[in-house]
Design a protein around this motif. Structure first.
Motif, mmCIF file in Angstrom:
data_model
loop_
_atom_site.group_PDB
_atom_site.id
_atom_site.type_symbol
_atom_site.label_atom_id
_atom_site.label_comp_id
_atom_site.label_asym_id
_atom_site.label_seq_id
_atom_site.Cartn_x
_atom_site.Cartn_y
_atom_site.Cartn_z
ATOM 1 N N LEU A 1 -11.997 -5.316 -40.138
ATOM 2 C CA LEU A 1 -12.958 -4.263 -39.802
ATOM 3 C C LEU A 1 -12.868 -3.912 -38.318
ATOM 4 O O LEU A 1 -12.911 -2.735 -37.936
ATOM 5 C CB LEU A 1 -14.377 -4.716 -40.154
ATOM 6 N N ILE A 2 -12.753 -4.944 -37.476
ATOM 7 C CA ILE A 2 -12.642 -4.709 -36.035
ATOM 8 C C ILE A 2 -11.345 -3.981 -35.722
ATOM 9 O O ILE A 2 -11.317 -3.060 -34.890
ATOM 10 C CB ILE A 2 -12.720 -6.044 -35.267
ATOM 11 N N GLN A 3 -10.277 -4.397 -36.393
ATOM 12 C CA GLN A 3 -8.981 -3.748 -36.165
ATOM 13 C C GLN A 3 -9.039 -2.265 -36.485
ATOM 14 O O GLN A 3 -8.540 -1.425 -35.728
ATOM 15 C CB GLN A 3 -7.914 -4.424 -37.032
ATOM 16 N N GLU A 4 -9.659 -1.921 -37.610
ATOM 17 C CA GLU A 4 -9.787 -0.511 -37.974
ATOM 18 C C GLU A 4 -10.680 0.226 -36.986
ATOM 19 O O GLU A 4 -10.430 1.381 -36.634
ATOM 20 C CB GLU A 4 -10.343 -0.380 -39.395
ATOM 21 N N GLY A 5 -11.750 -0.442 -36.560
ATOM 22 C CA GLY A 5 -12.614 0.161 -35.549
ATOM 23 C C GLY A 5 -11.880 0.422 -34.252
ATOM 24 O O GLY A 5 -12.124 1.428 -33.567
ATOM 25 N N ASN A 6 -10.948 -0.465 -33.905
ATOM 26 C CA ASN A 6 -10.146 -0.274 -32.693
ATOM 27 C C ASN A 6 -9.274 0.978 -32.796
ATOM 28 O O ASN A 6 -9.050 1.677 -31.809
ATOM 29 C CB ASN A 6 -9.255 -1.493 -32.444
ATOM 30 N N VAL A 7 -8.784 1.254 -34.012
ATOM 31 C CA VAL A 7 -8.006 2.482 -34.223
ATOM 32 C C VAL A 7 -8.876 3.704 -33.935
ATOM 33 O O VAL A 7 -8.456 4.655 -33.276
ATOM 34 C CB VAL A 7 -7.461 2.545 -35.668
ATOM 35 N N GLY A 8 -10.119 3.652 -34.435
ATOM 36 C CA GLY A 8 -11.045 4.743 -34.157
ATOM 37 C C GLY A 8 -11.344 4.884 -32.684
ATOM 38 O O GLY A 8 -11.443 6.007 -32.148
ATOM 39 N N LEU A 9 -11.483 3.759 -31.989
ATOM 40 C CA LEU A 9 -11.733 3.779 -30.550
ATOM 41 C C LEU A 9 -10.571 4.433 -29.812
ATOM 42 O O LEU A 9 -10.779 5.254 -28.909
ATOM 43 C CB LEU A 9 -11.940 2.349 -30.041
ATOM 44 N N MET A 10 -9.344 4.100 -30.213
ATOM 45 C CA MET A 10 -8.183 4.693 -29.549
ATOM 46 C C MET A 10 -8.111 6.198 -29.782
ATOM 47 O O MET A 10 -7.734 6.966 -28.885
ATOM 48 C CB MET A 10 -6.908 4.003 -30.031
ATOM 49 N N LYS A 11 -8.474 6.625 -30.987
ATOM 50 C CA LYS A 11 -8.508 8.067 -31.262
ATOM 51 C C LYS A 11 -9.560 8.753 -30.381
ATOM 52 O O LYS A 11 -9.343 9.869 -29.896
ATOM 53 C CB LYS A 11 -8.823 8.309 -32.738
ATOM 54 N N ALA A 12 -10.695 8.081 -30.206
ATOM 55 C CA ALA A 12 -11.759 8.656 -29.375
ATOM 56 C C ALA A 12 -11.311 8.764 -27.923
ATOM 57 O O ALA A 12 -11.559 9.781 -27.256
ATOM 58 C CB ALA A 12 -13.013 7.790 -29.478
ATOM 59 N N VAL A 13 -10.654 7.714 -27.424
ATOM 60 C CA VAL A 13 -10.175 7.726 -26.035
ATOM 61 C C VAL A 13 -9.177 8.869 -25.833
ATOM 62 O O VAL A 13 -9.200 9.557 -24.815
ATOM 63 C CB VAL A 13 -9.530 6.368 -25.688
ATOM 64 N N LYS A 14 -8.314 9.078 -26.816
ATOM 65 C CA LYS A 14 -7.311 10.138 -26.710
ATOM 66 C C LYS A 14 -7.965 11.511 -26.622
ATOM 67 O O LYS A 14 -7.459 12.413 -25.952
ATOM 68 C CB LYS A 14 -6.381 10.071 -27.913
ATOM 69 N N ARG A 15 -9.094 11.688 -27.304
ATOM 70 C CA ARG A 15 -9.749 12.999 -27.368
ATOM 71 C C ARG A 15 -10.885 13.157 -26.349
ATOM 72 O O ARG A 15 -11.460 14.227 -26.239
ATOM 73 C CB ARG A 15 -10.302 13.225 -28.783
#
Length: 266
Positions: A59-73
């Motif tokens: 769950l944390i790993q998937e959340g980290n993917v979302g965090l990286m997408k947010a940082v990019k945008r």
């Protein structure tokens, strides 16, 4: 978790500087600084989804993917902190992961079903099945139909079954789910070809027609694209005050041009 807590929380000024460096210079070190400083936020959000029986680390790993997408945008000039912007992206990735993995056969496919899926557990009070008044309250608050609430409760309370027979008896194979769940739809390649053909016939044809001048488009539509059309070359020749041979030449040239454009779309 100890590693996550070791990363310092950024001040508003530090966060803004990192974000500007990333946006203007594609500075990956700045991106890393933004990500690691918000890992504890991801872990905190992921803990809220522990009731689905999935590994916390995943769950944390998937959340980290979302965090990286947010940082990019993330746009530092919008005047909001990254934490406010990132929450949506983190939850979205975790939601997708849960829906993909919580059941072999997917439970939530529509927006209303997902809303029910992620809220029904917390809104349900007590053990056992939902009472009629509880169903009505949940349906009202989530803006869905009562029957959708009952259906989701039933599906969430169901058990997974094996698609294949686990016994050595070949006779039992025909009664296992895999025996009657065969997909009778087109295979992927045929489906792709069908979709591509539909695309050519709709969007491609429209673009090809738009490329023609008004007279050529009128001739093609009258001769080929109207149902039960009996318009002749002589009819169009009389309409435009030219010879039938001239209409035929215009038609032939327009069809060749459209054919070339349609082959590019394909």
């Amino acid at each position: 978790m100890r590693t996550i807590k070791a990363f310092p929380v950024l001040t508003a000024e530090e966060e803004h500087n990192y974000a500007k460096r990333l946006k203007e210079n594609n500075d990956l070190e700045a991106a890393k600084g933004l990500i690691v400083s918000h890992l504890r936020l991801v872990a905190s959000i992921a803990r809220g989804y522990s009731g689905y029986g999935l590994p916390q680390a995943d769950l944390i790993q998937e959340g980290n993917v979302g965090l990286m997408k947010a940082v990019k945008r993330f746009d530092p000039d919008r005047g909001v902190r990254l934490v406010s912007f990132a929450i949506h992206w983190i939850k979205a990735e975790i939601h997708e992961y849960i829906v993909r993995n919580w059941r072999l056969v997917k439970l939530a496919t529509t927006k209303a079903q997902r809303k029910l899926f992620f809220n029904l557990r917390s809104m349900k009070t007590g053990e056992g099945s939902l009472k009629p008044d509880q169903v009505a309250r949940i349906a009202r608050e989530l803006k869905v139909k009562p029957e959708e609430v009952l259906e989701m409760e039933s599906r969430m309370g169901g058990h997974e079954i094996s698609l294949e027979n686990n016994s050595d008896d070949d006779e039992d194979d025909k009664y296992s789910p895999i025996a009657y769940l065969q997909d009778t739809q087109l295979d992927p390649l045929e489906k792709l070809a069908e979709t591509q053909n539909d695309h050519i016939q709709t969007e491609g044809l429209a673009l090809a027609l738009e490329s023609l001048d008004e007279r050529s488009r009128r001739i093609v539509q009258a001769r080929w694209l109207q149902e039960d059309s009996n318009v002749t070359l002589h009819d169009l020749a009389a309409e435009y005050g030219v010879s039938a041979e001239r209409i035929r030449q215009i038609e032939q040239k327009a069809m060749q041009k459209m054919k070339g454009l349609l082959s590019e779309v394909a």
